[in-house]
Design a protein around this motif. Structure first.
Motif, PDB file in Angstrom:
ATOM      1  N   ASP A   2     -13.442 -10.616   7.687  1.00  0.00           N
ATOM      2  CA  ASP A   2     -14.186  -9.980   6.606  1.00  0.00           C
ATOM      3  C   ASP A   2     -13.615 -10.388   5.246  1.00  0.00           C
ATOM      4  O   ASP A   2     -12.398 -10.355   5.039  1.00  0.00           O
ATOM      5  N   THR A   3     -14.482 -10.746   4.325  1.00  0.00           N
ATOM      6  CA  THR A   3     -14.065 -11.137   2.970  1.00  0.00           C
ATOM      7  C   THR A   3     -13.298 -10.010   2.285  1.00  0.00           C
ATOM      8  O   THR A   3     -12.344 -10.264   1.541  1.00  0.00           O
ATOM      9  N   THR A   4     -13.676  -8.779   2.550  1.00  0.00           N
ATOM     10  CA  THR A   4     -12.977  -7.638   1.957  1.00  0.00           C
ATOM     11  C   THR A   4     -11.530  -7.590   2.431  1.00  0.00           C
ATOM     12  O   THR A   4     -10.618  -7.318   1.644  1.00  0.00           O
ATOM     13  N   ALA A   5     -11.302  -7.874   3.715  1.00  0.00           N
ATOM     14  CA  ALA A   5      -9.938  -7.888   4.255  1.00  0.00           C
ATOM     15  C   ALA A   5      -9.118  -8.989   3.590  1.00  0.00           C
ATOM     16  O   ALA A   5      -7.955  -8.775   3.234  1.00  0.00           O
ATOM     17  N   ILE A   6      -9.710 -10.158   3.412  1.00  0.00           N
ATOM     18  CA  ILE A   6      -9.016 -11.273   2.749  1.00  0.00           C
ATOM     19  C   ILE A   6      -8.683 -10.895   1.305  1.00  0.00           C
ATOM     20  O   ILE A   6      -7.554 -11.094   0.847  1.00  0.00           O
ATOM     21  N   ASN A   7      -9.650 -10.331   0.605  1.00  0.00           N
ATOM     22  CA  ASN A   7      -9.430  -9.947  -0.793  1.00  0.00           C
ATOM     23  C   ASN A   7      -8.344  -8.879  -0.922  1.00  0.00           C
ATOM     24  O   ASN A   7      -7.572  -8.893  -1.880  1.00  0.00           O
ATOM     25  N   THR A   8      -8.271  -7.971   0.041  1.00  0.00           N
ATOM     26  CA  THR A   8      -7.226  -6.946   0.033  1.00  0.00           C
ATOM     27  C   THR A   8      -5.853  -7.588   0.191  1.00  0.00           C
ATOM     28  O   THR A   8      -4.908  -7.252  -0.533  1.00  0.00           O
ATOM     29  N   ILE A   9      -5.743  -8.538   1.114  1.00  0.00           N
ATOM     30  CA  ILE A   9      -4.478  -9.243   1.321  1.00  0.00           C
ATOM     31  C   ILE A   9      -4.072  -9.986   0.049  1.00  0.00           C
ATOM     32  O   ILE A   9      -2.916  -9.928  -0.380  1.00  0.00           O
TER      33      ILE A   9
END
Length: 127
Positions: A42-49
């Motif tokens: 998920d792009t959101t997971a990547i952005n959070t990292i």
């Protein structure tokens, strides 16, 4: 003649010492971290990292500088790695303390299971 030789030798010695001191104090240790993601991450997971990684310099004062970016090379040699982070330290001791720092450990803990691959490479900057 002897005085000139002593003067030249002294100046060369002084130059060598000053040059060595300048080189020693300006050395930088780069800590390169690259991520590749599992298919469907998920792009959101990547952005959070990315956001948490970007926040480490404000929590760990041993970090001399920090930068990051995403792959845009047209060569296709990235082997699935898409995100690159460059963390700079003044010494190996600073880097080693960063690795065990609670903020870094918390960051590493949040990575599982998102990245498919992580590559880390450290090097001393050569001029």
């Amino acid at each position: 003649m002897k005085k000139i030789f002593v003067l030249i030798f002294s100046l060369l010695t002084l130059h060598t010492v000053l040059n060595a001191q300048q080189h020693t104090t300006s050395q930088l240790l780069r800590h390169v971290v690259m991520f590749g993601w599992k298919a469907g991450t998920d792009t959101t997971a990547i952005n959070t990292i990315v956001t948490v990684f970007k926040g480490l310099p404000s929590k760990i004062d041993l970090i001399k500088s920090f930068e990051y970016g995403t792959n845009n090379s047209p060569e296709g040699l990235n082997k699935g790695l898409t995100h690159c982070f460059l963390v700079t330290f003044s010494s190996e001791a600073d880097r080693d303390a960063y690795i065990v720092h609670p903020a870094h450990k918390a960051f590493v803990g949040m990575l599982k299971p998102a990245p498919d691959s992580i590559t880390v490479l450290d090097y001393w900057v050569k001029e």
